[in-house]
Design an enzyme around this catalytic site. Structure first.
Site, short mmCIF file in Angstrom:
data_model
loop_
_atom_site.label_atom_id
_atom_site.label_comp_id
_atom_site.label_asym_id
_atom_site.label_seq_id
_atom_site.Cartn_x
_atom_site.Cartn_y
_atom_site.Cartn_z
N CYS A 1 0.82 -1.22 0.00
CA CYS A 1 0.00 0.00 0.00
C CYS A 1 0.85 1.27 0.00
O CYS A 1 0.65 2.17 -0.83
CB CYS A 1 -0.97 -0.02 1.18
SG CYS A 1 -0.21 0.09 2.82
N HIS B 1 -2.50 1.37 6.83
CA HIS B 1 -2.87 1.27 5.42
C HIS B 1 -3.03 2.67 4.84
O HIS B 1 -3.39 3.62 5.53
CB HIS B 1 -4.17 0.49 5.26
CG HIS B 1 -4.48 0.13 3.83
ND1 HIS B 1 -3.79 -0.84 3.14
CD2 HIS B 1 -5.38 0.65 2.95
CE1 HIS B 1 -4.26 -0.93 1.90
NE2 HIS B 1 -5.22 -0.03 1.77
N HIS C 1 -5.69 2.00 -4.39
CA HIS C 1 -4.78 1.44 -3.38
C HIS C 1 -4.40 0.01 -3.75
O HIS C 1 -5.01 -0.61 -4.61
CB HIS C 1 -5.41 1.50 -1.99
CG HIS C 1 -6.55 0.55 -1.76
ND1 HIS C 1 -6.76 -0.10 -0.57
CD2 HIS C 1 -7.55 0.13 -2.59
CE1 HIS C 1 -7.83 -0.86 -0.66
NE2 HIS C 1 -8.34 -0.75 -1.86
#
Length: 309
Positions: free
Chosen positions: A224, A272, A284
């Protein structure tokens, strides 16, 4: 027997835990690289200082021996070493005899370099200890991530073919709907906040479909934060490597004011990150086994929105 929903919930939790370990791994690797660079420079500095010590020691020895042979008095090197006030000795030596002064000044330089050499060697040992701890963190985080991923795969493997197909279809449908929504035209005042943000968004869009691999920063795969690092690098901005670091890499803004290119940080521990793409969507790298895709910005709990400088 567990339902598909139960398994999916457990798998999501395991993926989140693996990503936490993965971000810890990324952060430790970043620190390791920085520490290794500093260690190399420090070792070069130590080698240079040692050479200076050797040269000055030879100079002091030669000057002191010559003066002792000529005058028969106490070796000026010894006088300086035992003198309670070295500066007073240096001043007197300067006026009394140039040879004494040269030896004394050389010895003063030698002492200064030896002090720095001792300090640098101590720092090198400290860096070595820190490096060993970092390497333990790296190994532990990698092993933890692999354990979580293995457990998630085992859970998915416990499903029958129809259940797995149901999960895959649901993900595919959600990704398709998100991509369609993200592709809708944006009003001019809701586009990227800067040319750099536009360049970062274009770079991220160019990686759609690439696989998630924890620790990866492209070009073939991403985790990520690696996708954010890669995308903003193409815009000429160097972001920190981890999602936690990226959470402090620019101006904090409310989600309601998010513009394409902004970083959206998720979860309380900020493990994240995605990139706002407009129309309530983010791009993402979701988790291992998935590919870079669009998703609704509020499908995960938002911790912060950051606009890189």
């Amino acid at each position: 027997m567990q339902t598909t929903g139960d398994v999916q919930q457990q798998v999501d939790a395991l993926y989140a835990q693996a990503e936490v370990a993965g971000q810890r791994y990324d952060g430790a690797r970043e620190q390791e690289r920085a520490l290794l660079r500093r260690a190399v420079l420090l070792q070069q500095h130590i080698a240079e200082e040692q050479q200076q010590v050797n040269t000055l020691a030879a100079t002091v020895g030669s000057l002191a021996s010559a003066e002792y042979r000529q005058g028969g008095g106490m070796d000026p090197l010894m006088q300086l070493m035992f003198n309670a006030d070295p500066q007073d000795y240096l001043e007197r030596a300067t006026h009394a005899d140039q040879a004494d002064a040269s030896a004394a000044l050389s010895l003063q330089d030698l002492r200064g370099i030896q002090r720095r050499l001792t300090q640098d060697r101590a720092e090198a040992l400290t860096q070595l200890s820190a490096l060993e701890l970092l390497q333990q963190t790296i190994a532990g985080s990698k092993a933890e991530a692999q354990r979580r991923l293995g457990a998630a795969q085992a859970l998915l493997g416990s499903l029958n073919d129809q259940q797995r197909a149901t999960i895959q279809q649901a993900e595919s449908d959600a990704a398709g709907a998100a991509a369609q929504a993200a592709g809708e035209a944006l009003p001019p005042d809701q586009g990227p906040a800067s040319d750099r943000a536009a360049a970062a968004l274009a770079a991220a869009r160019g990686e759609l479909g690439k696989p998630y691999v924890y620790g990866a920063t492209g070009p073939g795969a991403f985790d990520c934060s690696g996708l954010m690092y890669w995308s903003w690098h193409h815009a000429g901005v160097s972001l920190p490597r981890t999602s936690q670091g990226q959470a402090y890499a620019g101006q904090r803004i409310p989600l309601s004011r998010a513009r394409p290119g902004d970083l959206v940080i998720y979860y309380g521990d900020m493990h994240h990150v995605g990139m706002y793409a407009g129309n309530g969507m983010v791009i993402h790298a979701p988790y291992p086994g998935a590919r870079v895709r669009y998703e609704r910005v509020d499908d995960m709990p938002v911790a912060a929105v950051v606009r890189p400088a």
